[in-house]
Write a protein that holds these residues in place. Structure first.
Motif, PDB file in Angstrom:
ATOM      1  N   PHE A   1       0.841  -1.187   0.000  1.00  0.00           N
ATOM      2  CA  PHE A   1       0.000   0.000   0.000  1.00  0.00           C
ATOM      3  C   PHE A   1       0.879   1.240   0.000  1.00  0.00           C
ATOM      4  N   THR A   2       0.359   2.326  -0.594  1.00  0.00           N
ATOM      5  CA  THR A   2       1.133   3.560  -0.721  1.00  0.00           C
ATOM      6  C   THR A   2       0.232   4.759  -0.466  1.00  0.00           C
ATOM      7  N   ASN A   3       0.882   5.888  -0.171  1.00  0.00           N
ATOM      8  CA  ASN A   3       0.219   7.192  -0.061  1.00  0.00           C
ATOM      9  C   ASN A   3      -0.939   7.201   0.928  1.00  0.00           C
ATOM     10  N   GLU A   4      -0.714   6.600   2.083  1.00  0.00           N
ATOM     11  CA  GLU A   4      -1.728   6.639   3.131  1.00  0.00           C
ATOM     12  C   GLU A   4      -1.485   7.854   4.026  1.00  0.00           C
ATOM     13  N   HIS A   5      -2.564   8.462   4.479  1.00  0.00           N
ATOM     14  CA  HIS A   5      -2.444   9.615   5.368  1.00  0.00           C
ATOM     15  C   HIS A   5      -2.711   9.216   6.817  1.00  0.00           C
ATOM     16  N   GLU A   6      -3.678   8.352   7.031  1.00  0.00           N
ATOM     17  CA  GLU A   6      -3.896   7.762   8.355  1.00  0.00           C
ATOM     18  C   GLU A   6      -3.102   6.457   8.386  1.00  0.00           C
ATOM     19  N   PRO A   7      -2.445   6.118   9.505  1.00  0.00           N
ATOM     20  CA  PRO A   7      -1.715   4.846   9.545  1.00  0.00           C
ATOM     21  C   PRO A   7      -2.602   3.678   9.122  1.00  0.00           C
ATOM     22  N   LYS A   8      -2.097   2.862   8.230  1.00  0.00           N
ATOM     23  CA  LYS A   8      -2.860   1.733   7.695  1.00  0.00           C
ATOM     24  C   LYS A   8      -2.134   0.439   8.022  1.00  0.00           C
ATOM     25  N   THR A   9      -2.919  -0.600   8.285  1.00  0.00           N
ATOM     26  CA  THR A   9      -2.339  -1.919   8.510  1.00  0.00           C
ATOM     27  C   THR A   9      -2.721  -2.840   7.365  1.00  0.00           C
ATOM     28  N   GLY A  10      -1.715  -3.259   6.612  1.00  0.00           N
ATOM     29  CA  GLY A  10      -1.925  -4.301   5.617  1.00  0.00           C
ATOM     30  C   GLY A  10      -1.475  -5.624   6.211  1.00  0.00           C
ATOM     31  N   TYR A  11      -2.168  -6.718   5.886  1.00  0.00           N
ATOM     32  CA  TYR A  11      -1.842  -7.974   6.545  1.00  0.00           C
ATOM     33  C   TYR A  11      -2.096  -9.163   5.627  1.00  0.00           C
ATOM     34  N   PHE A  12      -1.566 -10.305   6.019  1.00  0.00           N
ATOM     35  CA  PHE A  12      -1.850 -11.567   5.340  1.00  0.00           C
ATOM     36  C   PHE A  12      -1.838 -12.682   6.375  1.00  0.00           C
ATOM     37  N   ASP A  13      -2.498 -13.776   6.070  1.00  0.00           N
ATOM     38  CA  ASP A  13      -2.561 -14.933   6.954  1.00  0.00           C
ATOM     39  C   ASP A  13      -1.674 -16.048   6.419  1.00  0.00           C
ATOM     40  N   ALA A  14      -1.043 -16.764   7.347  1.00  0.00           N
ATOM     41  CA  ALA A  14      -0.129 -17.838   6.946  1.00  0.00           C
ATOM     42  C   ALA A  14      -0.081 -18.912   8.029  1.00  0.00           C
ATOM     43  N   GLU A  15       0.175 -20.145   7.602  1.00  0.00           N
ATOM     44  CA  GLU A  15       0.424 -21.233   8.547  1.00  0.00           C
ATOM     45  C   GLU A  15       1.929 -21.420   8.652  1.00  0.00           C
ATOM     46  N   LEU A  16       2.438 -21.304   9.885  1.00  0.00           N
ATOM     47  CA  LEU A  16       3.872 -21.356  10.117  1.00  0.00           C
ATOM     48  C   LEU A  16       4.227 -22.545  10.998  1.00  0.00           C
ATOM     49  N   LYS A  17       5.447 -23.031  10.815  1.00  0.00           N
ATOM     50  CA  LYS A  17       5.924 -24.173  11.596  1.00  0.00           C
ATOM     51  C   LYS A  17       6.988 -23.726  12.592  1.00  0.00           C
ATOM     52  N   LYS A  18       6.929 -24.314  13.756  1.00  0.00           N
ATOM     53  CA  LYS A  18       7.877 -24.001  14.812  1.00  0.00           C
ATOM     54  C   LYS A  18       9.318 -24.195  14.338  1.00  0.00           C
ATOM     55  N   GLY A  19      10.164 -23.165  14.557  1.00  0.00           N
ATOM     56  CA  GLY A  19      11.588 -23.263  14.259  1.00  0.00           C
ATOM     57  C   GLY A  19      11.958 -23.084  12.807  1.00  0.00           C
ATOM     58  N   LYS A  20      10.988 -23.002  11.912  1.00  0.00           N
ATOM     59  CA  LYS A  20      11.312 -22.839  10.491  1.00  0.00           C
ATOM     60  C   LYS A  20      11.592 -21.382  10.190  1.00  0.00           C
ATOM     61  N   ALA A  21      12.606 -21.132   9.367  1.00  0.00           N
ATOM     62  CA  ALA A  21      12.977 -19.770   9.005  1.00  0.00           C
ATOM     63  C   ALA A  21      12.260 -19.347   7.717  1.00  0.00           C
ATOM     64  N   TYR A  22      11.608 -18.217   7.760  1.00  0.00           N
ATOM     65  CA  TYR A  22      10.900 -17.655   6.605  1.00  0.00           C
ATOM     66  C   TYR A  22      11.540 -16.314   6.268  1.00  0.00           C
ATOM     67  N   THR A  23      11.943 -16.149   5.014  1.00  0.00           N
ATOM     68  CA  THR A  23      12.572 -14.886   4.637  1.00  0.00           C
ATOM     69  C   THR A  23      11.537 -13.760   4.632  1.00  0.00           C
ATOM     70  N   VAL A  24      11.973 -12.598   5.060  1.00  0.00           N
ATOM     71  CA  VAL A  24      11.075 -11.442   5.121  1.00  0.00           C
ATOM     72  C   VAL A  24      11.821 -10.200   4.659  1.00  0.00           C
TER      73      VAL A  24
END
Length: 880
Positions: A550-573
């Motif tokens: 998202f771009t050009n927001e004037h009020e703070p905005k929260t963009g999000y996504f849902d994911a299933e994650l496994k304990k101890g696994k490394a996910y690049t971010v």
């Protein structure tokens, strides 16, 4: 004979004085408009006469560029101060406007407005002195919102002072006067009354809707607050609304902007469009009034919109003039209004001439302003129910459980259009401090709504950057990640609010960007929501896939996504953040969405003597045109007015334990809490109470403050009691016209003491047009000091379905010590007992009227009747 002349060598001081004098003379006389001895009208006319058409048009957009050759600096007209200076660094955050409405205290509103405008002036001069003239750094504020909160489903109703035109007018007038100041020459800041007019949802269709009302409803409900803002407060700016009214776009309405605002009310300020509202004139599936941007720009200006929040005017107005769609003198007229505002703010005079420029920066977040914010929060508290005097609680209790999604959620203190507070005192924090010798248990208990978890900053332990905990941050002194970063470092969390101090030292602008890279490693397997909350724009790449953008927001905005994650696994971010605002904020957040929240809440509740349930709504799910689609919610509005199901389930499970339970509501709109009304013995409405809201709540719960707030809106029992959301007909809306039984009526609120009324003096009859003098004795008959809100209502006995059941015509908040009596007086003007005809005209009719005075409306029973106060009614005859 040769004549020789000899000159004495001048001193260096004399030379410098001559140079300075010549330069001052030159600079002062370079342009006629810079001569401060001339009238503002002469200065404005001279300045505009020297501009090209293109230059004129450039000054009619909110982000007006500099015209260097004429000595005009860049100016951004966009600023906000709904309940504190917003989006411009740290500032004092007062209760949301609906909470201020609940104080029923215009004098307090004036003090709050004065504090806000002090901070606004101090901030502006600090910015200007460092050559920062961007968005949220100017002196033209797009506040207050004085629309009528006619329907509890409207997500932006929290920005208003409630459902009553008279209460709204009194609060708004004092706020505007305090913002604009009392100096005869210079405005302190400029206030903007919005959104003109007939505007209060739905949010999702505001760009296409066409509303119709009778002239009676227009004059009786939708215009009075705006008329008071113009005629009583002398507001210098009005913002027109997105929607159409009676087939005309509000920002292109002859009726609203010319006939009423300019001709009838003699408004001499400027009109600004709501943001990108002019685009709706021609864009598909919106108003589609014209075919092109040039026609849209011309229509808006021709009908009276002077300033565009958006980009339609520039360059389209230039083209419109060249194509003879609009005459250049219309451009000149609009521009003269805009520059008149800038001259009245002292922007072309030296700071030494403007008394407001001398306000020191030390006023920002000063102890005095903090005390005022806390006072306002206390006065906003409305005690809805207190069965068997459960409240106040005893401070000697040994254990207490504070439970609920709003118990320790900082965002719910703030509402929307807020500044950045230094303090974020939640109910949990305040209660813990209040009871140093007690065990305070806490549990979230539920999500704010099913499918909407509370996101918190991802801890350093779950972020990895090579051998370091955290993420690698690369900081660029531009918005586009161009060139080499100014520096790189390891950031243990992405959880920043840089405010006035930017991460890159010696920056001369607010433009920068940051890229963070690394890995996210969860400690538990499960379902997660991962979000980025940012001020202006951001992207999140997860395992090399773009998941948030998202771009050009004037009020703070929260963009999000849902994911299933496994304990101890490394996910690049990878996170990319770009900034061009004063108030720089970016937060990498998450929540585990398959976590059982209810069982831990029940366990801590079992351990406690008393339970405080902190429930309600959140500005994350009710507000302005949001993408939120949840059960009971609809793009910022609500489709149901009950508590979300997750919270109802929590409340019922806790109540079943049989422990003393208090419900604290934090929300911006009325809630149909029917089950709680029947089963929870004590209920406190706290609104979005500002940065000291937790203290105010704790003070009321434990008797350090005697509550006296009153509802500025009706609490209905069901959405089924309401007319269609898109209908702007006032029939069966608000306390004036609602013929059903509310859960809690407008004006309702309890006290820890009792107030009695006697010696209600009114004349038995008056002639049409005469004022009606009213007086009454009010006594605090209880054992505690407290405030009482004296409310005066008038009902016309000759009524029909279009006549209000009763109308508020006077109110006063007074302080009474235990046993003290005060005489309260009002004068009811003839317009307050006039009948409003279908065409909108007022008519004084012979016959009987009913006048009631007390701490509530008359004619309610059960929990809808405030047992701690009284009401008296009398009849008056209107005769020849």
């Amino acid at each position: 004979m040769k004549l020789t002349l000899q000159f004495k060598k001048p001193s260096i001081t004399l030379v410098l004085m001559l140079i300075i004098g010549i330069w001052n003379s030159y600079s002062q006389s370079q342009f006629k408009y810079q001569n401060t001895s001339l009238s503002n009208e002469e200065r404005v006319a001279d300045l505009i006469s020297q501009m090209t058409l293109k230059e004129k048009v450039s000054q009619m957009r909110y982000d007006a560029p500099a015209i260097t050759r004429l000595g005009i600096p860049t100016y951004n007209w966009w600023n906000e101060c709904l309940h504190g200076v917003a989006r411009a660094g740290e500032a004092t955050v007062f209760p949301q406007a609906i909470g201020m409405g609940a104080t029923w205290n215009p004098d307090l509103m004036f003090k709050v407005g004065s504090a806000i405008s002090d901070e606004a002036r101090a901030k502006h001069h600090s910015f200007a002195n460092s050559s920062r003239r961007g968005i949220y750094q100017g002196l033209t504020f797009w506040s207050p919102n004085i629309n009528i909160f006619r329907d509890p489903r409207w997500g932006r109703g929290q920005e208003t002072y409630g459902e009553d035109p008279f209460l709204t007018s009194k609060m708004a007038v004092n706020f505007i006067k305090a913002l604009q100041g009392d100096d005869p020459k210079y405005l302190k800041v400029i206030a903007t009354a919005k959104h003109f007019a007939v505007h209060s949802g739905p949010e999702k269709s505001r760009h296409e809707d066409n509303y119709h009302t009778s002239n009676r409803d227009l004059r009786q409900t939708y215009l009075p607050a705006f008329e008071a803002a113009v005629n009583d407060a002398k507001v210098h700016s009005v913002m027109c609304a997105y929607n159409r009214y009676n087939d005309e776009a509000c920002c292109g309405s002859n009726l609203l902007l010319t006939d009423i605002l300019r001709n009838e009310w003699k408004f001499d300020g400027y009109v600004v469009s709501d943001c990108w509202a002019i685009n709706d004139f021609w864009e598909p599936n919106k108003h589609e009034l014209v075919d092109t941007p040039e026609e849209a720009a011309a229509l808006a200006v021709d009908r009276g919109t002077d300033l565009n929040c958006g980009s339609v005017f520039d360059p389209n107005l230039t083209e419109a003039v060249l194509k003879d769609i609009i005459k250049e003198d219309k451009i000149d007229l609009a521009l003269s209004r805009l520059f008149m505002a800038r001259f009245k703010l002292g922007m072309f005079d030296g700071d030494e001439n403007v008394k407001w420029a001398k306000i020191p920066y030390s006023v920002v977040c000063s102890p005095e302003h903090y005390q005022l914010s806390e006072k306002a929060a206390r006065e906003a508290m409305v005690l809805l129910k207190n069965e068997n005097n459960m409240l106040p609680l005893n401070k000697n209790i040994k254990s207490i459980a504070v439970i609920g999604p709003n118990a320790d959620f900082e965002q719910v203190l703030l509402g929307n259009y807020h500044g950045t507070p230094h303090n974020k005192i939640t109910p949990l924090k305040a209660i813990t401090k209040k009871l140093p010798n007690a065990t305070v248990y806490y549990s979230q208990g539920s999500e704010i709504a099913e499918g909407w978890p509370l996101l918190t900053a991802i801890p350093s332990a779950n972020l990895k950057n090579g051998e370091f905990s955290g993420l690698n941050g690369e900081y660029y002194q531009n918005q586009n990640f161009e060139g080499k970063p100014s520096f790189s470092r390891n950031d243990v969390q992405v959880d920043f609010s840089w405010l006035l101090k930017k991460p890159i030292e010696e920056m001369k602008s607010d433009d920068f960007s940051v890229r963070w890279t690394g890995e996210l490693i969860p400690e538990e397997t499960g379902k997660y929501r991962i979000g980025l909350k940012a001020r202006t724009g951001g992207k999140v790449y997860f395992n090399d896939s773009l998941r948030v953008d998202f771009t050009n927001e004037h009020e703070p905005k929260t963009g999000y996504f849902d994911a299933e994650l496994k304990k101890g696994k490394a996910y690049t971010v990878k996170i990319e953040y770009t900034n061009h605002h004063t108030d720089s904020q970016v937060h990498l957040l998450w929540a585990k969405t398959d976590k059982n929240l209810l069982e831990p809440a029940i366990e801590v509740a079992k351990k406690a003597e008393v339970i405080v349930l902190c429930l309600g709504l959140s500005p994350e799910i009710e507000g302005e045109e949001m993408p939120v689609v949840l059960e009971g919610f609809d793009k910022g509005d609500r489709s149901e007015i009950t508590l979300p199901k997750s919270q109802i389930k929590l409340m019922k499970e806790i109540q079943a334990l049989g422990k003393p339970t208090i419900l604290v509501l934090m929300n911006g709109s009325a809630l149909a809490i029917n089950w709680a009304g029947e089963n929870i013995p004590a209920i406190l409405e706290a609104w979005y109470p500002g940065e000291f809201g937790g203290n105010a709540i704790a003070d009321v719960l434990f008797g350090d403050y005697n509550p006296a707030g009153r509802l500025p809106v009706t609490f209905y029992k069901s959405v089924d009691d309401l007319p269609d959301f898109k209908s702007y007909d006032m029939e069966n809306r608000t306390y004036k016209f609602f013929k059903g039984k509310p859960l809690f009526p407008f004006g309702h609120g309890l006290s820890y003491t009792n107030f009695t009324y006697r010696n209600f003096a009114v004349p038995s009859g008056v002639k049409p047009g005469e004022q009606i003098p009213v007086s009454v004795e009010v006594t605090n008959a209880g054992a505690l000091n407290g405030d009482e809100v004296v409310q005066l209502y008038v009902s016309l006995d000759e009524s029909n379905e279009k006549t209000p059941i009763r109308s508020l015509v006077g109110f006063k908040r007074i302080q009474l010590k235990a046993g003290e009596t005060k005489i309260v007086k009002f004068n009811i003007s003839s317009e307050k007992y006039a009948y409003i005809k279908e065409n909108g005209e007022a008519e004084i009719r012979k016959g009987m009227i009913t006048v009631s005075i007390g701490g509530k409306q008359p004619s309610f029973s059960g929990i809808a009747d405030a047992s701690s106060t009284q009401v008296i009614t009398k009849k008056i005859k209107i005769t020849n």
